[in-house]
Design a protein around this motif. Structure first.
Motif, PDB file in Angstrom:
ATOM      1  N   SER A 173       0.811  -1.219   0.000  1.00 30.74           N
ATOM      2  CA  SER A 173       0.000   0.000   0.000  1.00 30.74           C
ATOM      3  C   SER A 173       0.841   1.264   0.000  1.00 30.74           C
ATOM      4  CB  SER A 173      -0.928   0.003   1.213  1.00 30.74           C
ATOM      5  OG  SER A 173      -0.159  -0.044   2.418  1.00 30.74           O
ATOM      6  N   VAL A 174       2.144   1.134   0.206  1.00 30.92           N
ATOM      7  CA  VAL A 174       3.023   2.305   0.206  1.00 30.92           C
ATOM      8  C   VAL A 174       4.080   2.118  -0.869  1.00 30.92           C
ATOM      9  CG1 VAL A 174       2.635   2.766   2.650  1.00 30.92           C
ATOM     10  CG2 VAL A 174       4.524   1.282   1.959  1.00 30.92           C
ATOM     11  N   PRO A 175       4.573   3.200  -1.468  1.00 36.76           N
ATOM     12  CA  PRO A 175       5.619   3.064  -2.505  1.00 36.76           C
ATOM     13  C   PRO A 175       6.949   2.681  -1.885  1.00 36.76           C
ATOM     14  CG  PRO A 175       5.157   5.382  -2.076  1.00 36.76           C
ATOM     15  CD  PRO A 175       4.140   4.606  -1.293  1.00 36.76           C
ATOM     16  N   ARG A 176       7.786   2.097  -2.714  1.00 38.73           N
ATOM     17  CA  ARG A 176       9.132   1.743  -2.265  1.00 38.73           C
ATOM     18  C   ARG A 176       9.967   2.996  -2.028  1.00 38.73           C
ATOM     19  NH1 ARG A 176      11.234  -3.431  -3.285  1.00 38.73           N
ATOM     20  NH2 ARG A 176       9.763  -4.889  -4.246  1.00 38.73           N
ATOM     21  N   PRO A 177      10.856   2.988  -1.050  1.00 40.47           N
ATOM     22  CA  PRO A 177      11.740   4.133  -0.843  1.00 40.47           C
ATOM     23  C   PRO A 177      12.851   4.160  -1.898  1.00 40.47           C
ATOM     24  CG  PRO A 177      12.253   2.405   0.728  1.00 40.47           C
ATOM     25  CD  PRO A 177      11.026   1.947  -0.012  1.00 40.47           C
ATOM     26  N   LEU A 178      13.278   5.351  -2.252  1.00 33.54           N
ATOM     27  CA  LEU A 178      14.366   5.518  -3.206  1.00 33.54           C
ATOM     28  C   LEU A 178      15.690   5.386  -2.459  1.00 33.54           C
ATOM     29  CD1 LEU A 178      15.357   6.283  -6.069  1.00 33.54           C
ATOM     30  CD2 LEU A 178      15.236   8.681  -5.362  1.00 33.54           C
ATOM     31  N   ASP A 179      16.442   4.323  -2.778  1.00 36.02           N
ATOM     32  CA  ASP A 179      17.731   4.100  -2.104  1.00 36.02           C
ATOM     33  C   ASP A 179      18.895   4.717  -2.871  1.00 36.02           C
ATOM     34  OD1 ASP A 179      16.519   2.798  -0.072  1.00 36.02           O
ATOM     35  OD2 ASP A 179      17.143   0.776  -0.652  1.00 36.02           O
ATOM     36  N   ARG A 180      18.791   4.783  -4.196  1.00 37.24           N
ATOM     37  CA  ARG A 180      19.906   5.322  -4.973  1.00 37.24           C
ATOM     38  C   ARG A 180      19.393   5.894  -6.279  1.00 37.24           C
ATOM     39  NH1 ARG A 180      23.532   3.800  -8.987  1.00 37.24           N
ATOM     40  NH2 ARG A 180      25.653   4.628  -8.726  1.00 37.24           N
ATOM     41  N   LEU A 181      19.993   7.003  -6.725  1.00 33.91           N
ATOM     42  CA  LEU A 181      19.662   7.651  -7.995  1.00 33.91           C
ATOM     43  C   LEU A 181      20.946   8.227  -8.572  1.00 33.91           C
ATOM     44  CD1 LEU A 181      17.588   8.869 -10.058  1.00 33.91           C
ATOM     45  CD2 LEU A 181      17.468  10.849  -8.565  1.00 33.91           C
ATOM     46  N   ALA A 182      21.210   7.945  -9.849  1.00 33.10           N
ATOM     47  CA  ALA A 182      22.428   8.447 -10.494  1.00 33.10           C
ATOM     48  C   ALA A 182      22.128   8.759 -11.949  1.00 33.10           C
ATOM     49  CB  ALA A 182      23.559   7.429 -10.389  1.00 33.10           C
ATOM     50  N   PHE A 183      22.681   9.865 -12.451  1.00 31.47           N
ATOM     51  CA  PHE A 183      22.524  10.229 -13.856  1.00 31.47           C
ATOM     52  C   PHE A 183      23.601  11.243 -14.226  1.00 31.47           C
ATOM     53  CE2 PHE A 183      20.064  13.275 -11.482  1.00 31.47           C
ATOM     54  CZ  PHE A 183      20.244  14.486 -12.136  1.00 31.47           C
ATOM     55  N   ARG A 184      23.784  11.429 -15.529  1.00 26.16           N
ATOM     56  CA  ARG A 184      24.765  12.390 -16.067  1.00 26.16           C
ATOM     57  C   ARG A 184      24.080  13.747 -16.140  1.00 26.16           C
ATOM     58  NH1 ARG A 184      29.168  10.894 -19.474  1.00 26.16           N
ATOM     59  NH2 ARG A 184      30.555  12.666 -19.788  1.00 26.16           N
ATOM     60  N   ALA A 185      24.435  14.649 -15.228  1.00 26.57           N
ATOM     61  CA  ALA A 185      23.794  15.954 -15.163  1.00 26.57           C
ATOM     62  C   ALA A 185      24.364  16.927 -16.180  1.00 26.57           C
ATOM     63  CB  ALA A 185      23.936  16.541 -13.758  1.00 26.57           C
ATOM     64  N   ALA A 186      25.606  16.747 -16.570  1.00 22.85           N
ATOM     65  CA  ALA A 186      26.254  17.624 -17.552  1.00 22.85           C
ATOM     66  C   ALA A 186      27.378  16.845 -18.194  1.00 22.85           C
ATOM     67  CB  ALA A 186      26.773  18.903 -16.888  1.00 22.85           C
ATOM     68  N   PHE A 187      27.980  17.437 -19.206  1.00 23.54           N
ATOM     69  CA  PHE A 187      29.082  16.769 -19.895  1.00 23.54           C
ATOM     70  C   PHE A 187      30.239  16.504 -18.950  1.00 23.54           C
ATOM     71  CE2 PHE A 187      32.753  16.527 -22.750  1.00 23.54           C
ATOM     72  CZ  PHE A 187      32.270  15.657 -23.710  1.00 23.54           C
ATOM     73  N   ASP A 188      30.412  17.375 -17.949  1.00 17.95           N
ATOM     74  CA  ASP A 188      31.536  17.242 -17.027  1.00 17.95           C
ATOM     75  C   ASP A 188      31.096  16.916 -15.609  1.00 17.95           C
ATOM     76  OD1 ASP A 188      30.284  19.604 -16.505  1.00 17.95           O
ATOM     77  OD2 ASP A 188      32.095  20.838 -16.460  1.00 17.95           O
ATOM     78  N   LEU A 189      29.876  16.400 -15.442  1.00 23.29           N
ATOM     79  CA  LEU A 189      29.387  16.146 -14.085  1.00 23.29           C
ATOM     80  C   LEU A 189      28.394  14.989 -14.080  1.00 23.29           C
ATOM     81  CD1 LEU A 189      29.163  17.025 -11.091  1.00 23.29           C
ATOM     82  CD2 LEU A 189      27.263  18.512 -11.794  1.00 23.29           C
ATOM     83  N   ARG A 190      28.588  14.077 -13.112  1.00 20.83           N
ATOM     84  CA  ARG A 190      27.633  13.014 -12.829  1.00 20.83           C
ATOM     85  C   ARG A 190      27.160  13.178 -11.393  1.00 20.83           C
ATOM     86  NH1 ARG A 190      25.910   8.093 -14.666  1.00 20.83           N
ATOM     87  NH2 ARG A 190      25.474   6.472 -13.113  1.00 20.83           N
ATOM     88  N   VAL A 191      25.892  12.973 -11.165  1.00 19.99           N
ATOM     89  CA  VAL A 191      25.284  13.181  -9.853  1.00 19.99           C
ATOM     90  C   VAL A 191      24.790  11.844  -9.322  1.00 19.99           C
ATOM     91  CG1 VAL A 191      23.402  14.295  -8.614  1.00 19.99           C
ATOM     92  CG2 VAL A 191      24.645  15.554 -10.357  1.00 19.99           C
ATOM     93  N   GLU A 192      25.082  11.559  -8.037  1.00 22.87           N
ATOM     94  CA  GLU A 192      24.625  10.339  -7.381  1.00 22.87           C
ATOM     95  C   GLU A 192      23.953  10.701  -6.069  1.00 22.87           C
ATOM     96  OE1 GLU A 192      27.880   7.710  -6.863  1.00 22.87           O
ATOM     97  OE2 GLU A 192      28.229   7.410  -9.025  1.00 22.87           O
TER      98      GLU A 192
END
Length: 499
Positions: A173-192
């Motif tokens: 009945s409740v959504p799963r918690p987000l444990d990790r998120l990562a993506f390429r935010a810019a050409f010179d930066l990745r965010v985790e």
């Protein structure tokens, strides 16, 4: 008589034992036929055969009972232990059958303790991609709060890959918690983003970028555009090169096959292997028997402008060639008309170009006419000043409309063969003070002139570009996993303040 027979048998027995000692018991029935030795062998062989027949007749045969044919059900059970070719539908291995008396129904199917997902930003944006993946509204709010000032999620391009990990939840009945998120935010930066002690934390992962400009030189050959593309220069920068050099070079008469081009463009090479190209920095044509023509970029007031090596502005009153890669096929003046079959005044010049090639405005102005115009077919007329008008005929289609304001170099239409035309080409006219003028020989005052500190800054920049080492060809631009266009500039470029 009997004594002689016994003596003979005794002699034969001794001879037989002697031969047995020598391993010669077998009698060759094919040798000395009819001799006494032969008859001994024949009698022995016959006795052995008779003994074998007598003994064999007393052996009872082994009688077996053929099993009955398998029923279809028995055949299916037998297939479990059989090995059959898969090509013929063979199925091996036992299929367990559930025992209803040993089963207990589950209230709900069990869930995995965590889910590792990969999402992709679509047309609806970053938030929609997270929502489709099952991220709760509270976690999305925390993500947006952490990313504020670090990455502009609203500007992420389509195709940006997002890695997510959703953790264990108490109930469905409740959504799963987000444990990790990562993506390429810019050409010179990745965010985790990772969950630590129940809260999301942000980690920036910088990506080293080598921003050394790319310089490529080569021979013009039969076609300048084709030579640039063969050297690996992106099509967008090829268009910039021909457009900028079109202000200062007559491509119809001022460029030969033995001439050489020289081009420097912005290039970023990430440590992860991706490559992207930025703007045109330097363009040059070294012509045989003539002085080389060099054009460089200078940032002024946040806008890029191009100047010749002496500091004179590259842009003049009109572009000499309003079609990239075109060739002059018919000049200005009296000529024999190929369709009307008589001589008459040709009030413009014709440029041969492929069907659909873009046509650019020779100078900034307003569209005074865009439509069908008799033998001109699809026709555009631009009014630049009270005295200066340019016209473009035989277009396949329009890119502007009546009354629209256009700037120099803007695409206004595409090459075609409408009206009285023998093939795809552009008929280009220049009208000065109400009279037709030859676009090729028309002279205009040059652009602005740099002076003082701006001129010194530009000269120093030109010297730095001349010192950039040349490479054989440009590496292909790479579309990175974040979906950022490799040929576009980002905020990091603006922060560096490149010239």
């Amino acid at each position: 008589m009997r004594a002689a027979l016994r003596q003979q048998l005794a002699d034969d027995w001794r001879a037989l034992r002697a031969r047995a000692a020598l391993g010669e018991l077998a009698v060759d029935l094919g040798h000395d036929i009819g001799s006494r030795q032969w008859w001994y062998g024949a009698v022995g062989c016959t006795g052995l055969i008779a003994m074998a027949l007598a003994l064999g007749s007393r052996v009872e045969p082994i009688r077996t009972i053929a099993p009955p044919a398998l029923t279809p059900a028995q055949h299916d059970l037998a297939r479990i232990n059989a090995i059959g070719p898969l090509a013929r539908g063979g199925v091996t291995g036992a299929v367990p059958r559930a025992n209803p008396r040993m089963l207990a129904p589950l209230a709900e199917a069990p869930e995995r303790p965590r889910l590792e997902l990969s999402a992709e930003v679509g047309g609806a944006g970053f938030a929609a991609a997270l929502r489709r993946s099952g991220v709760s509204a509270s976690d999305m709010g925390a993500v947006n709060s952490l990313l504020r000032g670090v990455a502009d999620t609203g500007r992420l391009a389509r195709g940006t890959d997002i890695d997510l990990v959703l953790g264990r939840r108490e109930s469905r009945s409740v959504p799963r918690p987000l444990d990790r998120l990562a993506f390429r935010a810019a050409f010179d930066l990745r965010v985790e983003l990772t969950r630590v002690d129940g809260a999301l934390t942000l980690k920036r992962v910088p990506i080293a970028v080598d921003s050394t400009p790319l310089r490529v030189t080569g021979s013009v050959g039969g076609n300048l555009q084709r030579a640039l593309r063969s050297a690996g220069i992106p099509a967008r920068l090829v268009g910039d090169f021909t457009r900028i050099m079109g202000y200062v070079v007559d491509f119809q008469r001022g460029v030969g096959k033995a001439d050489r081009f020289d081009i420097i463009v912005e290039q970023d090479r990430a440590e992860t292997g991706e490559v992207r190209h930025g703007s045109l920095l330097f363009a040059s044509l070294a012509r045989r028997g003539k002085a080389p023509i060099e054009v460089g970029r200078l940032m002024q007031g946040g806008h890029a402008e191009y100047f010749k090596s002496d500091g004179e502005g590259a842009r003049r009153g009109l572009m000499k060639t309003p079609v990239d890669g075109a060739r002059l096929t018919s000049g200005f003046g009296m000529r024999f008309h190929p369709l009307l079959s008589y001589s008459r005044m040709h009030q413009g010049v014709d440029f041969g170009a492929p069907h659909g090639a873009p046509i650019m405005a020779a100078a900034s102005g307003n569209v005074s006419f865009a439509g069908r115009h008799g033998g001109h077919g699809n026709y555009i007329q631009l009014r630049h000043t009270k005295e200066l008008v340019t016209a473009y005929a035989h277009l396949s289609r329009f890119a502007v409309k009546n009354g629209q304001r256009v700037v120099q170099g803007q695409v206004i239409g595409y090459v075609g063969s409408t009206g009285m035309s023998t093939g795809p080409h552009l008929h280009y006219e220049v009208w000065l003070r109400g009279r037709p003028a030859n676009p090729v020989s028309l002279k205009f005052i040059g652009g602005s002139q740099l002076t003082g500190r701006a001129l010194n800054q530009f000269m120093a920049q030109m010297n730095r570009w001349r010192a950039v080492p040349a490479t054989g060809s440009a590496p292909a631009a790479t579309r990175i996993a974040s979906g950022f266009a490799p040929d576009s500039a980002n905020a990091a470029d603006k922060r560096r303040g490149r010239a």
